[in-house]
Enzyme design. Structure first.
Site, PDB file in Angstrom:
ATOM      1  N   ASN A  12       0.863  -1.183   0.000  1.00 39.73           N
ATOM      2  CA  ASN A  12       0.000   0.000   0.000  1.00 39.73           C
ATOM      3  C   ASN A  12       0.901   1.235   0.000  1.00 39.73           C
ATOM      4  OD1 ASN A  12      -1.810   2.031   0.491  1.00 39.73           O
ATOM      5  ND2 ASN A  12      -2.367   1.365   2.562  1.00 39.73           N
ATOM      6  N   TRP A  13       1.069   1.811  -1.172  1.00 37.78           N
ATOM      7  CA  TRP A  13       2.004   2.933  -1.287  1.00 37.78           C
ATOM      8  C   TRP A  13       1.444   4.237  -0.735  1.00 37.78           C
ATOM      9  CZ3 TRP A  13       4.997   2.755  -6.637  1.00 37.78           C
ATOM     10  CH2 TRP A  13       5.902   1.691  -6.601  1.00 37.78           C
ATOM     11  N   LYS A  14       0.172   4.284  -0.449  1.00 31.53           N
ATOM     12  CA  LYS A  14      -0.457   5.524   0.040  1.00 31.53           C
ATOM     13  C   LYS A  14      -0.073   6.676  -0.899  1.00 31.53           C
ATOM     14  CE  LYS A  14      -0.418   3.496   4.599  1.00 31.53           C
ATOM     15  NZ  LYS A  14      -0.335   3.659   6.035  1.00 31.53           N
ATOM     16  N   HIS A 104      -9.830   1.422   4.499  1.00 30.84           N
ATOM     17  CA  HIS A 104      -8.596   1.671   5.249  1.00 30.84           C
ATOM     18  C   HIS A 104      -8.880   2.714   6.331  1.00 30.84           C
ATOM     19  CE1 HIS A 104      -4.536   2.892   6.259  1.00 30.84           C
ATOM     20  NE2 HIS A 104      -4.119   1.778   5.675  1.00 30.84           N
ATOM     21  N   GLU A 106      -7.236   5.142   7.374  1.00 31.41           N
ATOM     22  CA  GLU A 106      -6.952   6.536   6.990  1.00 31.41           C
ATOM     23  C   GLU A 106      -8.126   7.119   6.210  1.00 31.41           C
ATOM     24  OE1 GLU A 106      -3.142   5.809   5.168  1.00 31.41           O
ATOM     25  OE2 GLU A 106      -2.331   5.361   7.156  1.00 31.41           O
ATOM     26  N   GLU A 176      -5.880  -4.477  10.589  1.00 35.76           N
ATOM     27  CA  GLU A 176      -4.876  -3.443  10.812  1.00 35.76           C
ATOM     28  C   GLU A 176      -5.227  -2.645  12.062  1.00 35.76           C
ATOM     29  OE1 GLU A 176      -2.658  -2.371   6.944  1.00 35.76           O
ATOM     30  OE2 GLU A 176      -4.360  -1.052   7.140  1.00 35.76           O
ATOM     31  N   GLY A 182       1.997   2.611  10.740  1.00 34.23           N
ATOM     32  CA  GLY A 182       3.003   3.655  10.585  1.00 34.23           C
ATOM     33  C   GLY A 182       3.654   4.084  11.894  1.00 34.23           C
ATOM     34  N   SER A 222       2.967  -1.686  10.609  1.00 36.74           N
ATOM     35  CA  SER A 222       4.406  -1.736  10.903  1.00 36.74           C
ATOM     36  C   SER A 222       5.044  -3.097  10.599  1.00 36.74           C
ATOM     37  CB  SER A 222       4.669  -1.314  12.353  1.00 36.74           C
ATOM     38  OG  SER A 222       4.265   0.023  12.546  1.00 36.74           O
ATOM     39  N   GLY A 243       2.616  -0.826   4.375  1.00 36.75           N
ATOM     40  CA  GLY A 243       2.740   0.558   3.939  1.00 36.75           C
ATOM     41  C   GLY A 243       4.198   0.948   3.780  1.00 36.75           C
ATOM     42  N   GLY A 244       4.758   1.593   4.805  1.00 27.90           N
ATOM     43  CA  GLY A 244       6.100   2.162   4.738  1.00 27.90           C
ATOM     44  C   GLY A 244       7.169   1.219   4.187  1.00 27.90           C
TER      45      GLY A 244
HETATM   46  P1  PGA Z   1       2.466   0.594   7.697  1.00 27.06           P
HETATM   47  O1  PGA Z   1       1.022   0.806   6.999  1.00 27.06           O
HETATM   48  O2  PGA Z   1       3.012  -0.711   7.164  1.00 27.06           O
HETATM   49  O3  PGA Z   1       3.287   1.781   7.243  1.00 27.06           O
HETATM   50  O4  PGA Z   1       2.249   0.541   9.159  1.00 27.06           O
HETATM   51  C1  PGA Z   1       0.150  -0.253   6.814  1.00 27.06           C
HETATM   52  C2  PGA Z   1      -1.132   0.216   6.181  1.00 27.06           C
HETATM   53  O5  PGA Z   1      -1.621   1.293   6.569  1.00 27.06           O
HETATM   54  O6  PGA Z   1      -1.710  -0.451   5.304  1.00 27.06           O
END
Ligand code: PGA
Length: 267
Positions: A12-14, A104, A106, A176, A182, A222, A243-244
């Site tokens: 997930n590159w956001k 998600h 966010e 999640e 994050g 994470s 994500g990250g």
């Molecule tokens: P993260 O994000 O790996 O940076 O914690 C995961 C996500 O929000 O899908």
């Protein structure tokens, strides 16, 4: 990880990575994971990359005939029609998307996506035969009060009518915990396994036994190359939403290799 389900790593590159980063990422991934670019047939581990909507078409052309799926991070609840700024499920399908992240945290928290919208998005994706990666997860306060499972199953329950419309195997759920996204503070593998088991149990009893057995349940929050195998080795966890640590090819390749090694050790 279970023998019947092919594990999935979803990037997930956001709102990260521009055109040049995208090209560089795929060039480096081609070096690090050549088997995904040359071999045909089923891979022991599936990969999907979800760039920003603006770069989906670029990613599709870079992946070309690679054995890597293309995914989206969001989809409109509407359309086609007069919905300025929206990206419809039909547009995602037209650009070759196989998966789309929906619900998600966010999007729920920053963009006010509620259950009604998520339900409409699930329907839009199903109509285009795009597999949703539906995210659920609790706040830290809820976890600490011991109500995490009740909360997460409540999130599924609110979408039950729509979830029931999906065929077994056409649905992915990502657990999640919001406090782990994050933050560098991941949920313990045993906690994540417990929740994944609860989610699978709910799906098995509310949808069907087949749905329970065939739905992939991912962990997200994470995840990185050092901890990914701890999650995938849990029997109820079928992969990760990352994500990250998915933004750079070396790290995404390292996670893929860690999972492949684990699968080879436990055929
Ligand atoms: P993260 O994000 O790996 O940076 O914690 C995961 C996500 O929000 O899908």
């Amino acid at each position: 990880m279970d023998k019947q389900r092919i594990p999935l790593l979803a990037a997930n590159w956001k709102a990260n990575n521009l055109w040049e980063d995208t090209e560089q990422f795929i060039a480096q991934l081609r070096q690090a994971l050549p088997q995904y670019f040359i071999e045909t047939g089923d891979m022991p581990l599936d990969l999907v990359i979800c760039p920003s909507a603006v770069y989906i078409s670029l990613m599709g052309s870079l992946l070309d005939s690679a054995q890597i799926y293309l995914g989206a991070q969001a989809v409109s609840a509407y359309g086609p029609g007069a919905y300025t700024g929206e990206v419809t499920a039909g547009m995602l399908a037209d650009n070759g998307c196989d998966f789309a992240i929906v619900g998600h945290s966010e999007r729920r928290q920053l963009f006010g996506e509620d259950e009604r919208a998520i339900s409409a998005k699930l329907r839009a994706l199903r109509e285009q035969e795009i597999v949703p990666i539906l995210c659920v997860g609790e706040e830290l306060e809820i976890r600490e009060s011991g109500r995490a499972e009740q909360f997460v199953l409540g999130q599924l329950e609110a979408l039950e009518d729509e979830l029931k419309q999906f065929e077994a195997g056409e649905l992915v759920i990502a657990y999640e915990p919001i406090w782990a996204i994050g933050s560098g503070r991941s949920a313990g593998p045993a906690d994540a396994q417990g929740m994944a088991g609860g989610i699978r149990g709910w799906i098995g009893s509310r949808l069907s036994t087949d749905h329970g057995e065939m739905t992939l349940v991912l962990y997200g929050g994470s995840v990185n190359p050092d901890n990914i195998a701890d999650y995938l080795s849990q029997p109820q966890i079928d992969g990760a939403l990352i994500g990250g640590a998915s933004l750079k090819a070396d790290s995404f390749a390292a996670m893929t290799m860690a999972c492949t090694e684990l699968l080879e050790r436990n055929p």
